[in-house]
Write a protein that holds these residues in place. Structure first.
Motif, short mmCIF file in Angstrom:
data_model
loop_
_atom_site.label_atom_id
_atom_site.label_comp_id
_atom_site.label_asym_id
_atom_site.label_seq_id
_atom_site.Cartn_x
_atom_site.Cartn_y
_atom_site.Cartn_z
N LYS A 1 -3.81 7.51 3.26
CA LYS A 1 -2.77 7.56 4.30
C LYS A 1 -3.24 6.80 5.54
N ILE A 2 -4.53 6.94 5.84
CA ILE A 2 -5.09 6.22 7.00
C ILE A 2 -5.14 4.72 6.73
N MET A 3 -5.58 4.35 5.51
CA MET A 3 -5.74 2.94 5.17
C MET A 3 -4.40 2.20 5.14
N MET B 1 -16.35 15.71 -2.61
CA MET B 1 -15.99 14.31 -2.34
C MET B 1 -14.94 14.27 -1.24
N PRO B 2 -14.83 13.14 -0.49
CA PRO B 2 -13.80 13.03 0.54
C PRO B 2 -12.40 13.13 -0.05
N ASP B 3 -11.48 13.59 0.77
CA ASP B 3 -10.08 13.71 0.34
C ASP B 3 -9.46 12.31 0.33
N MET C 1 0.83 -1.21 0.00
CA MET C 1 0.00 0.00 0.00
C MET C 1 0.86 1.25 0.00
N LYS C 2 1.99 1.19 0.68
CA LYS C 2 2.93 2.32 0.67
C LYS C 2 3.45 2.57 -0.75
N MET C 3 3.65 1.50 -1.46
CA MET C 3 4.20 1.58 -2.82
C MET C 3 3.18 2.12 -3.82
N THR C 4 1.92 1.75 -3.64
CA THR C 4 0.91 2.10 -4.65
C THR C 4 0.08 3.33 -4.30
#
Length: 636
Positions: free
Chosen positions: A548-550, A540-542, A523-526
């Motif tokens: 970053k949270i996910m 729409m949500p940021d 997830m950090k990579m993509t």
């Protein structure tokens, strides 16, 4: 340079974390206190089993005393309570006796009293762990009963489980045939016939009556009652209990189940079989003549998963046996054996449908791809199960790599267009509808489909969900070890905690930790590319903040929920994420060229715009209609 430095730090951190985990695994040897606690736990389980057996023994009281042959006085007394079935109490078999039949697979013990199976032992499988020395016993210590309520012509209600059957054991070639008869006279009886073939888990079970049309009230069906209190056979109580439930199959071939919960009931009609399924074993009653009605009850017996327990579920089934020409005649069969898809399917009775492989496309993926491929790797080639999982994962991920490439290529194109999309957003800040129209025109002119990145991701989702159904149901993994995991079908505990953490458990499993680390780096990579590809939409949500949270929430959720799951599933997810990271790295650095993509997009802009798809046309029409309605409203 800063990005490379960050990647290097991440890699160093990964290596340090992995090293610490390995050190913990080897240094965390159980203390004398922990060994004593484990011994006390096993003694507690043995004590519970002994108490359960003692309680059952206390309640197993004979309803009547057996008569001495020729004792007409006592026979007359028995007739007052047993009516025509008093004859059965005068036979030499009217005593606590048992008959055993067995083959290479199973061993069955049938009691004279009740004529039903009081012990069913699987001779090839061990409880809890590979070297436990305890065979899997589906039936023992009165945890199961089979009873037929007998409504007599003189208005009595008798229970077959309380009456004595006369056993006769014969052979037909290699087949063992045990006939149990509850007699009302020399040629008047209710008969259970068990037929056990060599090397088979299926036991023929015929129920018929002869000459009882004057003894029994044939005006309504007899109620057959079957109940089973399932023994715990696996290491993880919660994992085993999650997959223990009642399944049934309709006459038309459709299957269903009662469901999970403290108390669940169903009343299906025209049922061909009823299966009391545990996680990896099953007891199934099949009939050639469908049960017109049935009442099925499932009750959860595990009140606290932190405490060791002997039983997991209480299953009950009540079905009517209809009379035909004044007699009962049902051709049935019992299955006592492993819940193994290939074995169950070999009987051609839809037994394999009790394996929860998922509905719709998820079930198709498991049946048509996962099961044949994994079976080929583990059985045909003969690989160890851990290696088979790794190769299986590599094959699946390589097969999906073109989809991964399409998804990344779409992200790369969107990333190139982002500055222009941002510019349109600023230009039409006060007119969201116009901004949307101009953005769609830009996509069409540049030859970019904004949905192209979503569709490949959606295609991969069914395979991911199918794996969550496949691995927990794969009987092949049971008690098969790999590296530090001694059982790939259960959790791979490397540290035993002296306390229980809610949702997490009282142990630390290593494969879920590795899987969580792998998904974190993936997830950090993509996430950066996804944020760059998807511009912020007004209202729409940021998504950048959400991603970053996910990055931290997703690995944490995997760590918590997978801690008590089977190690095979965690190993699959770990290898899957590692391979995806590798594929993405190759695509990003050696296949997709951002400069070439930019040049191609600029070239596409000079060409005539491509014809819009039907979806784009419809979307454009809707936006134009909304714009016209807005203008009309403004004029008014």
């Amino acid at each position: 340079m800063e990005e490379k430095k960050l990647d290097l730090n991440s890699i160093i951190g990964f290596v340090l974390i992995f090293g610490i985990l390995i050190w913990i695994m080897y240094q965390n040897q159980p203390s004398d206190k922990e060994i004593a606690a484990e011994k006390a736990k096993k003694e507690l389980i043995a004590k519970q089993e002994a108490q359960a057996k003692a309680d059952k023994t206390k309640t197993a009281v004979l309803p009547v005393a057996a008569a001495t042959p020729g004792d007409t006085v006592q026979l007359a007394q028995l007739q007052k309570t047993l009516g025509g079935f008093a004859y059965s109490a005068t036979l030499p078999s009217a005593k606590e006796g048992f008959t055993t039949i067995e083959n290479e697979k199973i061993k069955l013990k049938i009691a004279n009293k009740g004529g039903y199976i009081v012990e069913a032992t699987l001779k090839e499988f061990k409880k809890f762990e590979k070297n436990s020395g305890q065979l899997v016993e589906l039936i023992k210590d009165n945890n199961a009963h089979l009873n037929i309520q007998l409504q007599t012509a003189d208005n009595r209600t008798l229970n077959s489980k309380d009456l004595f059957f006369e056993p006769t054991l014969t052979k037909n070639g290699a087949d063992q045939i045990l006939t149990m008869r509850l007699k009302a006279g020399a040629n008047e009886f209710l008969e259970y016939k068990y037929v056990l073939k060599p090397n088979d888990y299926l036991v023929g079970f015929d129920v018929r009556s002869q000459g009882l049309n004057k003894v029994l009230n044939t005006g309504k069906p007899l109620d057959l009652e079957w109940d089973l209190k399932t023994f715990r056979n696996e290491k993880s109580i919660s994992y085993e209990n999650r997959y223990a439930e009642i399944y049934y199959n309709y006459k038309d071939g459709k299957e269903s189940y009662v469901g999970q919960g403290d108390h669940k009931e169903e009343t299906p009609e025209k049922v061909d079989y009823i299966a009391f399924k545990q996680h990896f074993f099953a007891s199934i009653l099949h009939t050639n003549t469908s049960f017109e009605k049935s009442q099925l009850v499932s009750q959860n017996l595990v009140k606290d998963e932190k405490i060791d327990t002997v039983y997991t579920k209480q299953f009950k089934a009540n079905v009517p046996l209809a009379f035909s020409n004044g007699e009962i005649d049902y051709k049935m069969s019992w299955y006592f054996g492993p819940a193994d898809y290939k074995i169950l399917k070999s009987y051609d009775k839809n037994f394999e449908k009790i394996i929860p492989l998922g509905w719709g496309i998820f079930g198709w993926i498991n049946r048509l791809i996962f099961i044949p491929l994994f079976g080929f790797l583990s059985s045909t080639i003969g690989l160890s199960l851990g290696i088979a999982i790794i190769i299986f994962t590599i094959i699946i991920k390589l097969a999906m790599s073109p989809i991964t490439y399409k998804s990344f290529l779409s992200q790369a194109k969107m990333k190139v267009l982002r500055p222009e999309i941002t510019e349109l957003g600023e230009k039409f800040k006060k007119d969201p509808m116009k901004k949307q129209q101009e953005t769609m025109k830009l996509y069409n002119k540049a030859g970019v489909n904004p949905m192209a990145g979503c569709i490949p991701a959606l295609i991969q989702l069914p395979f991911m969900y199918a794996s969550f159904q496949f691995f927990p149901s794969a009987f092949e993994l049971r008690q098969k070890g790999f590296l530090w995991a001694d059982d790939l079908s259960s959790f791979d505990s490397v540290v035993k905690l002296p306390f229980h953490i809610p949702l997490y458990g009282d142990h630390i499993s290593l494969f879920p930790i590795l899987a969580a680390i792998a998904i974190f780096f993936y997830m950090k990579m993509t996430s950066g590319d996804q944020q760059m590809a998807a511009p912020q939409q007004e209202g729409m949500p940021d998504m950048a903040k959400m991603m970053k949270i996910m990055i931290y929430v997703s690995p944490l959720m995997m760590l918590i929920f997978f801690n008590s799951y089977g190690a095979g599933l965690s190993l699959y997810n770990f290898i899957s994420n590692l391979i995806t990271i590798g594929i993405m790295y190759v695509i990003k650095n050696y296949i997709v060229d951002s400069d070439k993509i930019h040049a191609q997009i600029q070239e596409n802009k000079l060409k005539e715009p491509k014809k819009q798809s039907k979806f784009q046309q419809r979307l454009q029409e809707v936006m134009e209609q909304q714009e016209a309605a807005k203008a009309q409203k403004k004029n008014k």
